[in-house]
Design a protein around this motif. Structure first.
Motif, mmCIF file in Angstrom:
data_model
loop_
_atom_site.group_PDB
_atom_site.id
_atom_site.type_symbol
_atom_site.label_atom_id
_atom_site.label_comp_id
_atom_site.label_asym_id
_atom_site.label_seq_id
_atom_site.Cartn_x
_atom_site.Cartn_y
_atom_site.Cartn_z
ATOM 1 N N THR A 135 0.786 -1.129 -0.151
ATOM 2 C CA THR A 135 0.146 -0.039 0.110
ATOM 3 C C THR A 135 0.821 1.154 0.073
ATOM 4 O O THR A 135 0.261 2.060 -0.617
ATOM 5 C CB THR A 135 -0.923 -0.131 1.145
ATOM 6 O OG1 THR A 135 -1.615 -1.263 1.222
ATOM 7 C CG2 THR A 135 -1.917 0.909 1.083
ATOM 8 N N THR A 136 2.015 1.234 0.715
ATOM 9 C CA THR A 136 2.960 2.337 0.767
ATOM 10 C C THR A 136 3.466 2.559 -0.592
ATOM 11 O O THR A 136 3.601 3.833 -1.179
ATOM 12 C CB THR A 136 4.149 1.940 1.943
ATOM 13 O OG1 THR A 136 3.437 1.959 3.077
ATOM 14 C CG2 THR A 136 4.858 3.275 1.777
ATOM 15 N N ARG A 137 3.821 1.611 -1.259
ATOM 16 C CA ARG A 137 4.579 1.691 -2.727
ATOM 17 C C ARG A 137 3.323 2.432 -3.696
ATOM 18 O O ARG A 137 3.689 2.899 -4.622
ATOM 19 C CB ARG A 137 4.959 0.189 -3.273
ATOM 20 C CG ARG A 137 6.144 -0.291 -2.340
ATOM 21 C CD ARG A 137 6.680 -1.615 -2.765
ATOM 22 N NE ARG A 137 7.762 -1.881 -2.109
ATOM 23 C CZ ARG A 137 8.897 -1.878 -2.345
ATOM 24 N NH1 ARG A 137 9.317 -1.064 -3.390
ATOM 25 N NH2 ARG A 137 10.038 -2.293 -1.532
ATOM 26 N N LEU A 138 2.308 1.821 -3.525
ATOM 27 C CA LEU A 138 1.208 2.283 -4.499
ATOM 28 C C LEU A 138 0.588 3.692 -4.084
ATOM 29 O O LEU A 138 0.271 4.594 -5.090
ATOM 30 C CB LEU A 138 -0.241 1.456 -4.612
ATOM 31 C CG LEU A 138 0.027 -0.008 -5.177
ATOM 32 C CD1 LEU A 138 -1.235 -0.888 -4.866
ATOM 33 C CD2 LEU A 138 0.452 0.169 -6.631
ATOM 34 N N PHE A 139 0.751 4.126 -2.932
ATOM 35 C CA PHE A 139 -0.113 5.491 -2.501
ATOM 36 C C PHE A 139 1.164 6.142 -1.767
ATOM 37 O O PHE A 139 1.856 6.706 -2.213
ATOM 38 C CB PHE A 139 -1.316 5.101 -1.711
ATOM 39 C CG PHE A 139 -2.215 4.411 -2.405
ATOM 40 C CD1 PHE A 139 -2.966 4.850 -3.356
ATOM 41 C CD2 PHE A 139 -2.618 2.960 -2.167
ATOM 42 C CE1 PHE A 139 -3.959 4.253 -4.034
ATOM 43 C CE2 PHE A 139 -3.441 2.169 -2.908
ATOM 44 C CZ PHE A 139 -4.216 3.046 -3.724
ATOM 45 N N ASN A 140 1.244 6.102 -0.186
ATOM 46 C CA ASN A 140 2.180 6.666 0.582
ATOM 47 C C ASN A 140 2.010 5.902 1.912
ATOM 48 O O ASN A 140 1.562 5.152 2.323
ATOM 49 C CB ASN A 140 1.894 8.204 0.539
ATOM 50 C CG ASN A 140 0.509 8.200 0.996
ATOM 51 O OD1 ASN A 140 -0.129 7.666 1.828
ATOM 52 N ND2 ASN A 140 -0.213 9.550 0.457
ATOM 53 N N GLU A 141 3.010 6.252 2.636
ATOM 54 C CA GLU A 141 3.158 5.949 4.146
ATOM 55 C C GLU A 141 1.888 6.167 4.961
ATOM 56 O O GLU A 141 1.495 5.081 5.867
ATOM 57 C CB GLU A 141 4.252 6.428 4.868
ATOM 58 C CG GLU A 141 5.628 6.132 4.231
ATOM 59 C CD GLU A 141 6.077 6.972 3.095
ATOM 60 O OE1 GLU A 141 5.224 7.901 2.700
ATOM 61 O OE2 GLU A 141 7.321 6.796 2.867
ATOM 62 N N ARG A 142 0.914 7.210 4.641
ATOM 63 C CA ARG A 142 -0.073 7.629 5.771
ATOM 64 C C ARG A 142 -0.950 6.402 5.196
ATOM 65 O O ARG A 142 -1.811 5.814 5.894
ATOM 66 C CB ARG A 142 -0.528 8.876 5.306
ATOM 67 C CG ARG A 142 0.232 10.067 6.229
ATOM 68 C CD ARG A 142 -0.083 11.325 5.889
ATOM 69 N NE ARG A 142 -1.608 11.382 6.337
ATOM 70 C CZ ARG A 142 -2.405 12.430 5.952
ATOM 71 N NH1 ARG A 142 -1.591 13.536 5.133
ATOM 72 N NH2 ARG A 142 -3.754 12.594 6.397
ATOM 73 N N ALA A 143 -1.350 6.138 3.917
ATOM 74 C CA ALA A 143 -2.299 5.183 3.460
ATOM 75 C C ALA A 143 -1.916 3.758 3.755
ATOM 76 O O ALA A 143 -2.718 2.885 4.232
ATOM 77 C CB ALA A 143 -2.343 5.078 1.929
ATOM 78 N N VAL A 182 3.392 -5.983 -6.716
ATOM 79 C CA VAL A 182 3.514 -4.483 -6.744
ATOM 80 C C VAL A 182 4.941 -3.807 -6.842
ATOM 81 O O VAL A 182 5.449 -3.129 -7.207
ATOM 82 C CB VAL A 182 2.915 -4.076 -5.318
ATOM 83 C CG1 VAL A 182 3.278 -2.529 -5.232
ATOM 84 C CG2 VAL A 182 1.417 -4.095 -5.492
ATOM 85 N N LEU A 183 5.838 -5.047 -6.149
ATOM 86 C CA LEU A 183 7.221 -4.818 -6.259
ATOM 87 C C LEU A 183 7.851 -4.848 -7.532
ATOM 88 O O LEU A 183 8.740 -3.976 -7.965
ATOM 89 C CB LEU A 183 8.008 -5.675 -5.389
ATOM 90 C CG LEU A 183 9.547 -5.753 -5.137
ATOM 91 C CD1 LEU A 183 9.769 -4.442 -4.465
ATOM 92 C CD2 LEU A 183 9.875 -6.938 -4.300
ATOM 93 N N SER A 184 7.345 -5.491 -8.396
ATOM 94 C CA SER A 184 7.721 -5.580 -9.744
ATOM 95 C C SER A 184 6.921 -4.668 -10.840
ATOM 96 O O SER A 184 7.267 -4.993 -12.145
ATOM 97 C CB SER A 184 7.710 -7.114 -10.323
ATOM 98 O OG SER A 184 6.235 -7.477 -10.452
ATOM 99 N N ARG A 185 6.437 -3.740 -10.250
ATOM 100 C CA ARG A 185 5.638 -2.917 -11.279
ATOM 101 C C ARG A 185 6.588 -2.238 -12.181
ATOM 102 O O ARG A 185 6.155 -1.962 -13.540
ATOM 103 C CB ARG A 185 4.871 -1.747 -10.465
ATOM 104 C CG ARG A 185 5.690 -0.809 -9.844
ATOM 105 C CD ARG A 185 4.545 -0.158 -8.857
ATOM 106 N NE ARG A 185 5.202 0.972 -8.004
ATOM 107 C CZ ARG A 185 6.119 0.862 -7.004
ATOM 108 N NH1 ARG A 185 6.464 -0.334 -6.411
ATOM 109 N NH2 ARG A 185 6.771 2.021 -6.617
ATOM 110 N N SER A 186 7.798 -1.879 -11.876
ATOM 111 C CA SER A 186 8.696 -0.890 -12.989
ATOM 112 C C SER A 186 10.205 -1.581 -12.833
ATOM 113 O O SER A 186 11.061 -0.781 -13.287
ATOM 114 C CB SER A 186 8.591 0.430 -12.701
ATOM 115 O OG SER A 186 9.071 0.732 -11.383
ATOM 116 N N GLY A 187 10.234 -2.368 -12.044
ATOM 117 C CA GLY A 187 11.664 -3.040 -11.516
ATOM 118 C C GLY A 187 11.965 -4.343 -12.342
ATOM 119 O O GLY A 187 11.452 -4.432 -13.536
#
Length: 521
Positions: A135-143, A182-187
């Protein structure tokens, strides 16, 4: 107040002095430091070590809270747990492969059922940590923190963390597959390839995990499509697609020969779904609406990457929310033993928690404008989670007290009748399976005639029955015990069942009346 002024005095008629550069220098020296340009906002929008470590400390507190709330639940082993522990599997119904029973058997041999339950708590804590990460990778730490906080206090999460079943392991594997996607979205490509086997293993552990793979597959396409081309996104989702087809074939082949228990009525499923996930999903739907309406809250006016399109944001929201929204229909096809079907809602809640986190952040607003709304939401979620998990964990009797009483009454030669003697065997020291008969296993020819005849003959030395009775056979046994007079109630052992107090009644044979003395004796 006077000001000292210097004048340039030159001799009259003399030759002018040659010009000297910087003759009149200022006596103010330059500062030994440089003042940087002021940023357009008061805080840096990019990643920082300080923000990352602060979020991790908050996450550790949330994970500790989740573990404590799960471990606070206390009851004896449920019938569903006995199916996964060694020497207690009945074979009547099986919800997964032998992978989890092998792991549980190894832990049970050294630490007992408490160790197996603690292992489930560890699995659920790991799933919450993975939820925060993606969720942090997709949005931010607060989310990410809001999503982890909402999920860690939900009742299905707490109950699965306190049960010695395969659900927690399967859910952690699903969380791992989502995190890899999510980890592999652009890596690199390897996380996308690894997500397929991890998702397949989740289905091997728990067959019903198959229903949640389409959402993860759609998520793999979406997150890759935003950073790569269509061809690259298809390549990155290929591993999950192949794993889904294999898992579907495995599910059909493994469940075709099983005798599944009766499914709860759809009305009951909807009622439980609404009570357990209603508020949770309300925050998620609010977050989805606000996210589709506007990608950012306005805290970062000049963000780096361009915002995704509204269609992309809507599809992402549906990928996260649909499994939880369709949970009642998925539960109808989920093999669940007994009445403990509500913890299965944790599978849908895991994916929906990302949008719940977005919803809570949008409620609080930019720069924590409305913190009181977040506090109210947190208190409501925590209160519901604690109360509902406490209720769910008391839906089967506590068999420890009744086992202690029975250990003092049974002998090596007796024959005994009980509602479900398998649950006593886990806690009794003097238990022999050949001596015990379940009420449901007694032949019921001509109604209850066979059972009544056995009680009239005094076939059984001791009868254990739960009151109030839950089946026609148990009611027939209780009526015969009261009417016949051959048995008397030795004692009643109360136990909590939900919010009600029920009783285990123990009936034994009446002692023969002593012979009357003869006259003159």
């Amino acid at each position: 107040m006077t000001t000292e002024t210097s004048f340039d005095i030159r001799p009259v008629g003399g030759e002018p002095e040659p010009e000297q550069p910087n003759k009149y220098r200022s006596n103010v020296r330059p500062a030994p430091y440089r003042i940087p340009a002021a940023p357009p906002i008061a805080w840096a929008p990019g990643n920082s070590a300080r923000r990352a470590w602060l979020s991790r400390f908050v996450l550790m507190a949330l994970l500790l809270l989740q573990a404590l709330l799960s471990l606070r639940l206390n009851n004896s082993a449920s019938p569903g747990e006995l199916q996964t522990l060694p020497d207690f599997r009945t074979g009547d119904f099986f919800t997964g492969s032998s992978l989890y029973p092998t792991i549980a058997g190894a832990v049970y041999g050294g630490l007992g059922i408490g160790g197996v339950r603690f292992l489930s708590a560890v699995f659920m804590v790991c799933a919450t940590g993975l939820l925060y990460s993606w969720t942090t990778r997709l949005f931010n730490e607060r989310a990410g923190l809001s999503a982890a906080g909402a999920f860690c206090v939900a009742a299905p999460t707490l109950v699965l963390g306190a049960l010695a079943t395969e659900d927690a392991l399967s859910l952690m594997l699903l969380a791992g597959a989502t995190w890899l996607v999510v980890l592999s979205r652009s890596g690199p490509l390897w996380p996308a390839i690894a997500a397929g086997p991890v998702a397949l293993l989740a289905v091997v552990v728990k067959y019903s995990a198959l229903f949640y793979l389409p959402s993860i597959l759609l998520l793999a396409v979406l997150v890759s499509l935003r950073h790569t081309s269509v061809a690259q996104s298809m390549v990155r989702a290929a591993s999950l697609g192949v794993s889904f087809l294999i898992a579907a074939g495995f599910y059909v082949a493994s469940t075709s020969g099983l005798t599944t228990p009766e499914t709860a009525p759809l009305s009951e499923l909807f009622q439980g779904w609404f009570n357990w996930l209603g508020l949770f999903l309300a925050f998620g739907i609010f977050g989805a609406v606000m996210y589709v309406r506007k990608a950012r809250m306005g805290e970062v006016p000049n963000g780096g990457a361009p915002d995704p399109s509204p269609a992309w944001r809507l599809t992402l929201s549906l990928a996260f929310l649909l499994p939880a929204l369709l949970a009642p229909f998925l539960l109808m096809a989920t093999p669940v033993s007994g009445t403990l079907w509500r913890p299965e809602l944790a599978f849908g809640a895991l994916l929906a928690a990302s949008m719940v986190g977005v919803g809570l952040v949008r409620m609080i607003g930019a720069h924590f404008r409305f913190p009181q709304l977040g506090i109210m939401a947190a208190v409501a979620l925590l209160s519901l989670g604690m109360a509902q998990s406490e209720y769910e964990y008391s839906l089967w009797p506590n068999y420890e007290n009744i086992a202690k009483v029975l250990d003092g009454e049974v002998t090596a030669e007796g024959r005994y009748l009980a509602s479900d003697p398998r649950v006593f065997s886990f806690y009794m020291e003097q238990y022999r399976s050949s001596q015990w008969t379940a009420i449901s296993d007694v032949p019921m020819n001509n109604g209850a005639a066979g059972l009544e005849a056995a009680l009239r003959k005094g076939t059984y030395d001791l009868v254990v029955i739960e009151t109030p009775t839950s089946s026609d056979e148990e009611k027939a046994v209780l009526d015969q015990l009261v009417k016949e007079g051959r048995y008397r109630m030795l004692t009643g052992v109360p136990f909590k069942l939900g919010w009600d107090i029920n009783t285990h009644q123990i009936w034994i044979k009446n002692l023969a009346a002593p012979a009357a003395p003869k006259p003159g004796q």
